[in-house]
Design a protein around this motif. Structure first.
Motif, short mmCIF file in Angstrom:
data_model
loop_
_atom_site.label_atom_id
_atom_site.label_comp_id
_atom_site.label_asym_id
_atom_site.label_seq_id
_atom_site.Cartn_x
_atom_site.Cartn_y
_atom_site.Cartn_z
N LEU A 17 0.83 -1.20 0.00
CA LEU A 17 0.00 0.00 0.00
C LEU A 17 0.87 1.25 0.00
N ASP A 18 1.91 1.27 0.83
CA ASP A 18 2.82 2.42 0.85
C ASP A 18 3.44 2.63 -0.53
N ALA A 19 3.86 1.55 -1.18
CA ALA A 19 4.48 1.65 -2.50
C ALA A 19 3.48 2.17 -3.53
N ILE A 20 2.25 1.68 -3.48
CA ILE A 20 1.21 2.12 -4.43
C ILE A 20 0.94 3.61 -4.26
N VAL A 21 0.79 4.05 -3.02
CA VAL A 21 0.51 5.47 -2.76
C VAL A 21 1.69 6.32 -3.19
N ARG A 22 2.91 5.91 -2.85
CA ARG A 22 4.10 6.67 -3.25
C ARG A 22 4.17 6.80 -4.77
N GLU A 23 3.95 5.72 -5.48
CA GLU A 23 3.99 5.76 -6.95
C GLU A 23 2.92 6.70 -7.51
N ALA A 24 1.72 6.66 -6.93
CA ALA A 24 0.64 7.53 -7.40
C ALA A 24 0.97 8.99 -7.14
N LEU A 25 1.50 9.29 -5.97
CA LEU A 25 1.86 10.67 -5.65
C LEU A 25 2.99 11.17 -6.55
N GLU A 26 3.97 10.31 -6.79
CA GLU A 26 5.07 10.69 -7.69
C GLU A 26 4.55 10.92 -9.11
N ALA A 27 3.58 10.12 -9.53
CA ALA A 27 3.02 10.24 -10.89
C ALA A 27 2.34 11.58 -11.12
N ILE A 28 1.83 12.19 -10.05
CA ILE A 28 1.18 13.50 -10.21
C ILE A 28 2.12 14.65 -9.83
N GLY A 29 3.39 14.31 -9.57
CA GLY A 29 4.37 15.34 -9.28
C GLY A 29 4.38 15.83 -7.85
N PHE A 30 3.74 15.10 -6.95
CA PHE A 30 3.71 15.49 -5.54
C PHE A 30 4.99 15.00 -4.87
N ALA A 31 5.63 15.87 -4.11
CA ALA A 31 6.84 15.49 -3.37
C ALA A 31 6.76 16.09 -1.98
N ALA A 32 6.95 15.26 -0.99
CA ALA A 32 6.92 15.69 0.41
C ALA A 32 7.71 14.69 1.24
N PRO A 33 8.12 15.09 2.44
CA PRO A 33 8.83 14.15 3.30
C PRO A 33 8.01 12.90 3.61
N ASP A 34 6.70 13.05 3.73
CA ASP A 34 5.82 11.92 3.99
C ASP A 34 5.00 11.63 2.74
N MET A 35 5.26 10.50 2.13
CA MET A 35 4.54 10.10 0.91
C MET A 35 3.74 8.82 1.19
N SER A 36 3.12 8.77 2.34
CA SER A 36 2.38 7.57 2.76
C SER A 36 0.88 7.79 2.64
N PRO A 37 0.09 6.76 2.90
CA PRO A 37 -1.36 6.91 2.87
C PRO A 37 -1.86 7.99 3.84
N ARG A 38 -1.06 8.33 4.83
CA ARG A 38 -1.43 9.40 5.76
C ARG A 38 -1.69 10.71 5.03
N VAL A 39 -0.95 10.96 3.96
CA VAL A 39 -1.15 12.18 3.16
C VAL A 39 -2.56 12.19 2.58
N LEU A 40 -3.00 11.04 2.08
CA LEU A 40 -4.35 10.95 1.51
C LEU A 40 -5.41 11.16 2.58
N ARG A 41 -5.22 10.53 3.74
CA ARG A 41 -6.18 10.69 4.84
C ARG A 41 -6.26 12.14 5.28
N ASN A 42 -5.11 12.77 5.47
CA ASN A 42 -5.10 14.14 5.95
C ASN A 42 -5.69 15.10 4.92
N THR A 43 -5.42 14.87 3.65
CA THR A 43 -5.99 15.71 2.59
C THR A 43 -7.51 15.57 2.57
N PHE A 44 -8.00 14.34 2.66
CA PHE A 44 -9.44 14.11 2.70
C PHE A 44 -10.05 14.82 3.90
N ALA A 45 -9.42 14.68 5.05
CA ALA A 45 -9.94 15.30 6.28
C ALA A 45 -9.97 16.82 6.13
N ARG A 46 -8.89 17.41 5.64
CA ARG A 46 -8.87 18.87 5.46
C ARG A 46 -9.98 19.34 4.53
#
Length: 82
Positions: A17-46
């Protein structure tokens, strides 16, 4: 939400799951220290909080037992100056 890379219905574990999320985030040009599913959860929550949902509603949508995580996320949202 994330299909397992196998043909059976076994739930996906954290490593793929971590690898899938990292690959998806990289594919859209997103770069951050944390590239885990937590980014998706926090974005949804915000997005839910910014749309007017309460901490309780957002916690329920995330399937959280408490509002602690959503309270922490809400604290990172800046309020517009009046």
């Amino acid at each position: 939400m994330f299909p397992a890379p196998r043909s059976d219905d076994t739930p996906i574990n954290d490593v793929p799951l971590d690898a899938i999320v990292r690959e998806a985030l990289e594919a859209i040009g997103f770069a951050a220290p944390d590239m885990s599913p937590r980014v998706l959860r926090n974005t949804f929550a915000r997005r839910q909080l910014l749309s007017g949902r309460t901490n309780e509603q957002t916690s329920a949508l995330l399937g959280l037992a408490s509002q602690r995580t959503v309270t922490r996320i809400r604290a990172t949202i800046s309020t517009p100056a009046t």
